[in-house]
Motif scaffolding. Structure first.
Motif, PDB file in Angstrom:
ATOM      1  N   LEU A   1       9.181   2.556  -5.144  1.00  0.00           N
ATOM      2  CA  LEU A   1       8.454   2.744  -3.884  1.00  0.00           C
ATOM      3  C   LEU A   1       7.875   4.149  -3.779  1.00  0.00           C
ATOM      4  O   LEU A   1       6.770   4.350  -3.293  1.00  0.00           O
ATOM      5  N   ARG A   2       8.665   5.125  -4.261  1.00  0.00           N
ATOM      6  CA  ARG A   2       8.217   6.505  -4.195  1.00  0.00           C
ATOM      7  C   ARG A   2       6.917   6.687  -4.985  1.00  0.00           C
ATOM      8  O   ARG A   2       5.995   7.349  -4.529  1.00  0.00           O
ATOM      9  N   LEU A   3       6.894   6.075  -6.167  1.00  0.00           N
ATOM     10  CA  LEU A   3       5.685   6.205  -6.985  1.00  0.00           C
ATOM     11  C   LEU A   3       4.508   5.481  -6.339  1.00  0.00           C
ATOM     12  O   LEU A   3       3.374   5.971  -6.361  1.00  0.00           O
TER      13      LEU A   3
ATOM     14  N   THR B   1      18.081  -0.287  -3.700  1.00  0.00           N
ATOM     15  CA  THR B   1      18.712   0.273  -4.887  1.00  0.00           C
ATOM     16  C   THR B   1      17.965   1.547  -5.277  1.00  0.00           C
ATOM     17  O   THR B   1      16.844   1.783  -4.842  1.00  0.00           O
ATOM     18  N   ALA B   2      18.627   2.351  -6.101  1.00  0.00           N
ATOM     19  CA  ALA B   2      18.010   3.606  -6.528  1.00  0.00           C
ATOM     20  C   ALA B   2      16.694   3.329  -7.252  1.00  0.00           C
ATOM     21  O   ALA B   2      15.705   4.054  -7.090  1.00  0.00           O
ATOM     22  N   ARG B   3      16.671   2.261  -8.026  1.00  0.00           N
ATOM     23  CA  ARG B   3      15.459   1.926  -8.775  1.00  0.00           C
ATOM     24  C   ARG B   3      14.331   1.516  -7.835  1.00  0.00           C
ATOM     25  O   ARG B   3      13.184   1.888  -8.027  1.00  0.00           O
ATOM     26  N   GLU B   4      14.694   0.720  -6.842  1.00  0.00           N
ATOM     27  CA  GLU B   4      13.681   0.308  -5.869  1.00  0.00           C
ATOM     28  C   GLU B   4      13.087   1.523  -5.170  1.00  0.00           C
ATOM     29  O   GLU B   4      11.884   1.600  -4.919  1.00  0.00           O
ATOM     30  N   ARG B   5      13.947   2.483  -4.878  1.00  0.00           N
ATOM     31  CA  ARG B   5      13.444   3.712  -4.280  1.00  0.00           C
ATOM     32  C   ARG B   5      12.459   4.416  -5.203  1.00  0.00           C
ATOM     33  O   ARG B   5      11.410   4.891  -4.770  1.00  0.00           O
TER      34      ARG B   5
ATOM     35  N   SER C   1       9.044  -7.175  -5.098  1.00  0.00           N
ATOM     36  CA  SER C   1       9.330  -8.440  -4.409  1.00  0.00           C
ATOM     37  C   SER C   1      10.684  -8.393  -3.728  1.00  0.00           C
ATOM     38  O   SER C   1      10.858  -8.889  -2.612  1.00  0.00           O
ATOM     39  N   SER C   2      11.631  -7.768  -4.398  1.00  0.00           N
ATOM     40  CA  SER C   2      12.969  -7.660  -3.819  1.00  0.00           C
ATOM     41  C   SER C   2      12.945  -6.803  -2.550  1.00  0.00           C
ATOM     42  O   SER C   2      13.618  -7.117  -1.573  1.00  0.00           O
ATOM     43  N   VAL C   3      12.145  -5.723  -2.590  1.00  0.00           N
ATOM     44  CA  VAL C   3      12.035  -4.882  -1.393  1.00  0.00           C
ATOM     45  C   VAL C   3      11.396  -5.677  -0.258  1.00  0.00           C
ATOM     46  O   VAL C   3      11.825  -5.616   0.889  1.00  0.00           O
ATOM     47  N   LEU C   4      10.364  -6.459  -0.605  1.00  0.00           N
ATOM     48  CA  LEU C   4       9.696  -7.266   0.421  1.00  0.00           C
ATOM     49  C   LEU C   4      10.696  -8.230   1.061  1.00  0.00           C
ATOM     50  O   LEU C   4      10.719  -8.407   2.275  1.00  0.00           O
TER      51      LEU C   4
ATOM     52  N   SER D   1       0.865  -1.173   0.000  1.00  0.00           N
ATOM     53  CA  SER D   1       0.000   0.000   0.000  1.00  0.00           C
ATOM     54  C   SER D   1       0.903   1.225   0.000  1.00  0.00           C
ATOM     55  O   SER D   1       2.093   1.131   0.293  1.00  0.00           O
ATOM     56  N   PRO D   2       0.355   2.409  -0.348  1.00  0.00           N
ATOM     57  CA  PRO D   2       1.175   3.619  -0.275  1.00  0.00           C
ATOM     58  C   PRO D   2       1.807   3.789   1.104  1.00  0.00           C
ATOM     59  O   PRO D   2       2.976   4.163   1.225  1.00  0.00           O
ATOM     60  N   ARG D   3       1.039   3.469   2.140  1.00  0.00           N
ATOM     61  CA  ARG D   3       1.577   3.606   3.492  1.00  0.00           C
ATOM     62  C   ARG D   3       2.798   2.740   3.715  1.00  0.00           C
ATOM     63  O   ARG D   3       3.789   3.175   4.282  1.00  0.00           O
ATOM     64  N   LEU D   4       2.682   1.493   3.285  1.00  0.00           N
ATOM     65  CA  LEU D   4       3.791   0.575   3.513  1.00  0.00           C
ATOM     66  C   LEU D   4       5.010   1.023   2.715  1.00  0.00           C
ATOM     67  O   LEU D   4       6.134   0.975   3.203  1.00  0.00           O
ATOM     68  N   ALA D   5       4.763   1.508   1.481  1.00  0.00           N
ATOM     69  CA  ALA D   5       5.873   2.008   0.673  1.00  0.00           C
ATOM     70  C   ALA D   5       6.553   3.174   1.387  1.00  0.00           C
ATOM     71  O   ALA D   5       7.779   3.231   1.479  1.00  0.00           O
ATOM     72  N   GLY D   6       5.736   4.089   1.911  1.00  0.00           N
ATOM     73  CA  GLY D   6       6.294   5.227   2.641  1.00  0.00           C
ATOM     74  C   GLY D   6       7.082   4.764   3.845  1.00  0.00           C
ATOM     75  O   GLY D   6       8.163   5.272   4.140  1.00  0.00           O
ATOM     76  N   PHE D   7       6.549   3.779   4.505  1.00  0.00           N
ATOM     77  CA  PHE D   7       7.230   3.251   5.685  1.00  0.00           C
ATOM     78  C   PHE D   7       8.601   2.693   5.329  1.00  0.00           C
ATOM     79  O   PHE D   7       9.595   2.968   5.990  1.00  0.00           O
TER      80      PHE D   7
END
Lengths: 219, 385
Positions: free
Chosen positions: A167-169, A160-164, A195-198, A127-133
């Motif tokens: 997540l930002r989006l 990684t920069a891409r993962e960021r 998935s990698s972030v998870l 969710s956006p919240r989890l991404a922000g977290f």
């Protein structure tokens, strides 16, 4: 379309279960409901559903206890945490216990059905919240280069920069499809990043992560 | 204090006390200077020790006041006073020829006794503060007891009665031990009861507080929702507002919330939700103090949110803010009807003035991305200074 997904609802509020059931009824097969941790564990082991919608906060330990109780007893089952408002600690605890994603209960029926399908496919749902977290929790460490060899242990603590970017989006309210269009990458690549972030979220043992979660709330 | 002199009790005060606060308390009660009262006690003490007896009785009977006390200031003063008293006493005895070496151990015994008795006061006070240092109190009691025993033994030894006293002492110890064993269950039960009672009291206080809060907020809102049952928009608004309030109460707010940028942005999101009946999904990453320039960003954010709520037709607006080392980025996004930015007349006040102009005046930027049918996203960037 392939055959319908089987879903088990775990939530201690009957009204809420009824609501979700009627919302999802046309899209998936709700094969069972449970309102306690013990009931849920037994039900999941018995039905072996594709997806379990799991309330984070319940008496007797909540979603985390269900995940621990099921253990390896339902290898094909994926868990999606669903919650109205919880301490970050609880949400992150459920994710680290093995849930494949976290969405808020205010999610629309379409988005929920979509999330269920994505989790069933083995992807992660943020969710956006989890991404922000996650951005917040990992913000103190510098990004790693995108092409760094994976599975290096220290890299579990960094994004990684891409993962960021991804997540930002997501935190800005973009769907995966919109993220893909915005970053000129394929939908599959977005899924891979998430998935990698998870995985990092589940495996990283940086102390900041738990401390961060402890003194913040995640909704 | 002014018109109610009727039933004021004497209490032992902790402010300005030297030993146990008896004199200070009496002085305060009578409106006299503590020095006068002290001199009176000394005079009485010289008259066959009446003053000492009076002091002891008062100490036992007069309750101490519940006002807090600063530890550091009183300990030194007390120690000095007691030392002066002891030395003075010896000097007087020495000059009158009444001094005997047997008195020295007695002084130790007295000091030990005083130390132990004092702990009763300390224990009471610590309960009020509920943060007493248990260990140091236990040590003081033990130390006092050892001092007392050593002093008495020394006294007996110096007057040569130790051998005789030993037998008597032994039987006394046996009797005391027997009594202690006999009454132990009662003591244990009494302390357990006391503790249980305290715990219950704390719990019921907490319950009352929760009940009061739930009554003022949730129950009121539920009643309002029942009245507005046929107005879905109003019901959503009420539910959302209540949810926000309850959440803020449950997950205790960050202390510096009032001044922080994240706090400001969340506040703005709540206000827009309430005013326009939309849901604002606010996500804030990082935080920093809200400087005046950043407050302009907050104001522009409010305007962007309000625009989305008023014109887009979407029911949900996403707000994302990220604080980095040198700037703050804010994204306000809706999935509403969108518009063609090029087609908006330049004199339209809302976007041009409130958002773009405001950001530029404070050294920031604002970009509006939108297309008909594709929703709108406003990107604000403010400088931290």
């Amino acid at each position: 379309m392939t055959d319908r997904l089987s879903v088990v609802l775990v939530d201690d509020h009957r009204l809420f279960r009824a609501g979700v059931r009627s919302e999802l009824a046309t899209r998936v097969d709700v094969v069972g409901e449970a309102e306690t941790v013990a009931e849920a564990v037994a039900l999941v082991l018995d039905r072996q559903p594709d997806v379990v919608l799991l309330d984070v906060h319940m008496p007797d330990g909540g979603g985390r206890a269900v995940l621990a109780g099921v253990g390896a007893g339902a290898p094909a089952t994926r868990f999606l945490a669903l919650s109205v408002s919880d301490a970050a600690e609880d949400v992150i605890g459920v994710i680290r216990a093995g849930a494949r994603g976290y969405v808020t209960k205010s999610i629309s029926a379409d988005e929920l059905a979509d999330a269920v399908r994505r989790v069933a496919d083995g992807d992660a749902v943020f969710s956006p919240r989890l991404a922000g977290f996650v951005l917040d929790a990992f913000s103190s460490s510098p990004p790693v280069p995108d092409d760094a060899p994976a599975a290096d242990h220290a890299d579990l603590d960094r994004l990684t920069a891409r993962e960021r970017d991804v997540l930002r989006l997501i935190a800005r309210g973009y769907t995966y499809k919109e993220v893909a269009a915005e970053l000129f990458i394929s939908g599959k690549t977005v899924e891979t990043h998430v998935s990698s972030v998870l995985r990092k979220l589940q495996l990283s043992n940086r102390r900041e992560l738990s401390r961060w979660a402890a003194d913040r709330r995640l909704v | 204090m002014t018109a109610l002199p009727t039933h004021r009790r004497v209490v032992r005060v902790s402010r300005g006390r030297v030993v146990s606060g008896v004199v200070a308390g009496i002085a305060e009660h009578l409106g006299l200077s503590p020095l006068v009262v002290r001199l009176a006690f000394v005079a009485l003490a010289l008259a066959d020790g009446v003053g000492v007896a009076m002091y002891a009785v008062l100490w036992l009977l007069v309750p101490q006041s519940a006002a807090p006390v600063k530890d550091s200031e009183r300990n030194l003063a007390q120690l000095l006073a007691l030392a002066a008293l002891t030395v003075g006493g010896f000097l007087v005895l020495g000059s009158t020829g009444l001094f005997s070496p047997a008195l020295l151990p007695l002084v130790f015994a007295g000091a030990g006794l005083g130390l132990v008795w004092r702990q009763a006061d300390e224990a009471q006070r610590a309960r009020w503060r509920s943060t007493g240092n248990r260990r140091s109190r236990l040590l003081a009691v033990l130390g006092g007891a050892v001092l007392l025993v050593l002093g008495l033994t020394g006294f007996l030894a110096t007057i040569g009665q130790l051998g005789q006293a030993r037998e008597g002492l032994l039987s006394t110890v046996v009797v005391v031990l027997g009594l202690a064993l006999l009454t132990a269950p009662w003591w244990l039960r009494m302390t357990a009861d006391l503790r249980a009672e305290r715990r219950e009291r704390i719990r019921s206080q907490e319950r009352a507080e929760v009940a009061a809060h739930v009554h003022d907020s949730v129950l009121q809102t539920l009643a309002m929702i029942r009245k507005a049952a046929d107005d879905p928009r109003e019901v959503t608004r009420l539910a959302r507002t209540q949810e926000r309030e309850l959440r803020g109460w449950l997950y205790a707010p960050v202390p510096s919330r009032e001044l922080s940028l994240a706090g400001e942005l969340e506040q703005v999101a709540a206000e827009v939700e309430e005013a326009h009946g939309v849901t604002v999904e606010a996500v804030v990453v990082g935080d920093c103090p809200a400087s005046p320039a950043l407050l302009a960003t907050v104001a522009a954010t409010r305007e962007a949110l309000a625009n989305a709520a008023r014109h887009s037709g979407a029911t949900t607006v996403a707000l994302y803010a990220e604080v980095t080392a040198d700037r703050v980025e804010v994204f306000v996004r809706d999935r509403g009807c969108g518009f063609d930015p090029a087609a908006v007349p330049a004199d339209r006040f809302g976007v041009a003035q409130s958002i773009v102009g405001r950001m530029e005046r404070h050294g920031g930027t604002a970009v509006v991305r939108s297309r008909p049918g594709g929703g709108t996203e406003v990107h604000l960037e403010g400088r931290r200074d």
